[in-house]
Write a protein that holds these residues in place. Structure first.
Motif, mmCIF file in Angstrom:
data_model
loop_
_atom_site.group_PDB
_atom_site.id
_atom_site.type_symbol
_atom_site.label_atom_id
_atom_site.label_comp_id
_atom_site.label_asym_id
_atom_site.label_seq_id
_atom_site.Cartn_x
_atom_site.Cartn_y
_atom_site.Cartn_z
ATOM 1 N N PRO A 87 87.119 69.567 -71.038
ATOM 2 C CA PRO A 87 86.819 70.006 -69.480
ATOM 3 C C PRO A 87 86.402 68.948 -68.663
ATOM 4 O O PRO A 87 85.866 67.965 -69.049
ATOM 5 C CB PRO A 87 85.858 70.743 -69.561
ATOM 6 C CG PRO A 87 86.006 71.428 -71.324
ATOM 7 C CD PRO A 87 86.484 70.260 -71.756
ATOM 8 N N GLU A 88 86.671 68.816 -67.156
ATOM 9 C CA GLU A 88 86.152 67.853 -66.466
ATOM 10 C C GLU A 88 84.810 68.376 -65.740
ATOM 11 O O GLU A 88 84.743 69.601 -65.432
ATOM 12 C CB GLU A 88 87.241 67.845 -65.201
ATOM 13 C CG GLU A 88 86.677 66.911 -64.243
ATOM 14 C CD GLU A 88 87.405 67.107 -62.726
ATOM 15 O OE1 GLU A 88 87.501 65.902 -62.098
ATOM 16 O OE2 GLU A 88 88.238 67.961 -62.826
ATOM 17 N N ARG B 209 85.500 72.378 -65.253
ATOM 18 C CA ARG B 209 86.901 72.898 -64.999
ATOM 19 C C ARG B 209 87.674 72.644 -66.285
ATOM 20 O O ARG B 209 87.550 71.477 -66.608
ATOM 21 C CB ARG B 209 87.337 72.192 -63.731
ATOM 22 C CG ARG B 209 86.565 72.531 -62.466
ATOM 23 C CD ARG B 209 87.248 71.782 -61.300
ATOM 24 N NE ARG B 209 86.793 72.575 -59.876
ATOM 25 C CZ ARG B 209 86.606 71.965 -58.771
ATOM 26 N NH1 ARG B 209 86.667 70.619 -58.770
ATOM 27 N NH2 ARG B 209 86.044 72.439 -57.722
ATOM 28 N N HIS B 210 88.300 73.401 -66.881
ATOM 29 C CA HIS B 210 89.101 73.251 -68.000
ATOM 30 C C HIS B 210 90.476 73.091 -67.385
ATOM 31 O O HIS B 210 90.999 73.414 -66.260
ATOM 32 C CB HIS B 210 88.908 74.696 -68.635
ATOM 33 C CG HIS B 210 88.009 74.855 -69.533
ATOM 34 N ND1 HIS B 210 88.096 74.979 -70.908
ATOM 35 C CD2 HIS B 210 86.489 75.170 -69.331
ATOM 36 C CE1 HIS B 210 86.738 75.161 -71.325
ATOM 37 N NE2 HIS B 210 86.036 75.172 -70.551
ATOM 38 N N ASP B 211 91.300 72.270 -68.424
ATOM 39 C CA ASP B 211 92.512 72.028 -67.961
ATOM 40 C C ASP B 211 93.396 73.135 -68.353
ATOM 41 O O ASP B 211 93.478 73.649 -69.346
ATOM 42 C CB ASP B 211 92.902 70.743 -68.829
ATOM 43 C CG ASP B 211 94.244 70.080 -68.547
ATOM 44 O OD1 ASP B 211 95.113 70.854 -67.806
ATOM 45 O OD2 ASP B 211 94.846 69.325 -69.369
ATOM 46 N N ARG B 212 93.951 73.828 -67.408
ATOM 47 C CA ARG B 212 94.905 74.958 -67.655
ATOM 48 C C ARG B 212 96.496 74.840 -67.531
ATOM 49 O O ARG B 212 96.945 75.816 -67.571
ATOM 50 C CB ARG B 212 94.450 76.166 -66.639
ATOM 51 C CG ARG B 212 93.028 76.425 -66.921
ATOM 52 C CD ARG B 212 92.530 77.525 -65.613
ATOM 53 N NE ARG B 212 90.913 77.761 -65.983
ATOM 54 C CZ ARG B 212 90.192 77.101 -65.280
ATOM 55 N NH1 ARG B 212 90.556 76.136 -64.208
ATOM 56 N NH2 ARG B 212 88.887 77.186 -65.154
ATOM 57 N N GLY B 213 96.645 73.464 -67.671
ATOM 58 C CA GLY B 213 98.269 73.104 -67.442
ATOM 59 C C GLY B 213 98.477 72.814 -66.254
ATOM 60 O O GLY B 213 97.973 73.581 -65.218
ATOM 61 N N ALA B 214 99.665 72.342 -65.880
ATOM 62 C CA ALA B 214 100.177 71.935 -64.540
ATOM 63 C C ALA B 214 100.261 73.196 -63.918
ATOM 64 O O ALA B 214 101.017 74.268 -64.101
ATOM 65 C CB ALA B 214 101.344 71.114 -64.616
ATOM 66 N N ASP C 241 86.085 78.308 -63.226
ATOM 67 C CA ASP C 241 85.307 77.182 -62.914
ATOM 68 C C ASP C 241 83.993 77.855 -63.151
ATOM 69 O O ASP C 241 83.379 78.302 -62.466
ATOM 70 C CB ASP C 241 85.304 76.552 -61.503
ATOM 71 C CG ASP C 241 86.743 75.848 -61.502
ATOM 72 O OD1 ASP C 241 87.538 75.564 -62.396
ATOM 73 O OD2 ASP C 241 87.318 75.682 -60.320
#
Length: 301
Positions: free
Chosen positions: A2-3, A22-27, A61
């Motif tokens: 996560p950012e 903020r999690h990486d949920r894909g492009a 978020d």
């Protein structure tokens, strides 16, 4: 990974900060719901909610804060604090660029969240409130006055022990899941906060002296109110009466827990709030919660 983003803001010259995870949920994938701001007790800062990070993060978020007078923020100026805290929350929403947010308030944080929702309902997508201190009885007031005297005398150990006990159900006839573990954790948390924050004692004094306003009702905001079934700060019955002032709200009790339900039932609370923020109000039937150690599920009233 996560950012994590930390931003510093100010209101009336008082600096405070908030954190966004903020999690990486894909492009191109967007969050399933609006940002979720978590507001806790007087000494609960932005790093005190890992269970919310884990359970809300995949869907939204997650926003936590050191509001004015809390954690690393500047101390609050003398006088009533409700207005400046509400404007600090509005500052977070505006800085995020979020037309609406989900709000979760626990204990002291419920007054901030509810007050904000009453004044800015158009900025609140959903409202979850736990352990709402709607009514503080004479015995609680007297105990907190003794706590203030201990702090004034420099007895932080004595204050931490008294404060932890004041916020918990110690009746052996009422089962509380992980009671002693929670009791020790709360004591350590109070001592840690008092040691690391130069204005922690002032924050506690203010939290104890302030009489939060839960009157006036609320409409237009989907809301969930929950309590531990053995909450001794404000009884579940009084919290249910408060919930009835919020149009269309639901009230739920979690078994074998007290005011520190977010600690004793951390996973259940995180799952409950995450589901509410992503799926809307729970149904009228009993809500099925994840079980811990064979514990019974939660129930609505």
């Amino acid at each position: 990974m996560p950012e994590e983003i930390i931003r510093t803001l100010s209101v009336d010259g008082v600096r405070y900060s908030y954190r966004v995870l903020r999690h990486d949920r894909g492009a191109g994938a967007a969050p399933a719901t609006e940002p979720a701001l978590v507001l806790g007790g007087a000494l609960q800062g932005m790093y005190g909610w890992p269970q919310m990070d884990d359970h809300l993060g995949p869907a939204a978020d997650v926003v936590t804060a050191d509001l004015p007078g809390m954690g690393s923020a500047d101390p609050l100026p003398p006088g009533p604090s409700a207005d400046i805290l509400r404007r600090a929350v509005l500052g977070i929403a505006d800085d995020l660029g979020a037309p609406r947010m989900n709000l979760f308030g626990f204990s002291y944080g419920t007054a901030i969240a509810f007050g904000f929702a009453r004044r800015h309902p158009e900025r609140v997508a959903r409202l979850a409130l736990g352990g709402v201190p709607v009514h503080i009885g004479a015995a609680q007031v007297e105990r907190w006055e003794r706590g203030r005297a201990l702090l004034a005398a420099g007895d932080q150990e004595g204050f931490a022990a008294l404060a932890a006990d004041a916020l918990m159900c110690l009746d052996p006839e009422r089962p509380v899941y992980r009671r002693e573990l929670a009791r020790r954790y709360v004591r350590r948390s109070f001592l840690h906060a008092l040691a690391r924050s130069p204005h922690a004692a002032d924050s506690l004094h203010r939290a104890l002296a302030d009489r939060p306003d839960f009157s006036g009702g609320l409409s237009g905001v989907p809301a969930l109110v929950f309590a531990g079934e053995h909450d001794t700060v404000t009884s579940p019955e009084r919290q249910r009466e408060f919930a009835a002032t919020i149009e269309g709200s639901r009230f739920l009790t979690l078994p074998e827990s007290d005011h520190w339900v977010v600690l004793e039932r951390a996973v259940e609370v995180a799952e409950l709030v995450a589901r509410f923020f992503t799926e809307g109000p729970p149904a009228s039937a009993p809500v099925s919660l994840p079980r811990q150690a064979g514990a019974p599920v939660g129930r609505t009233r």
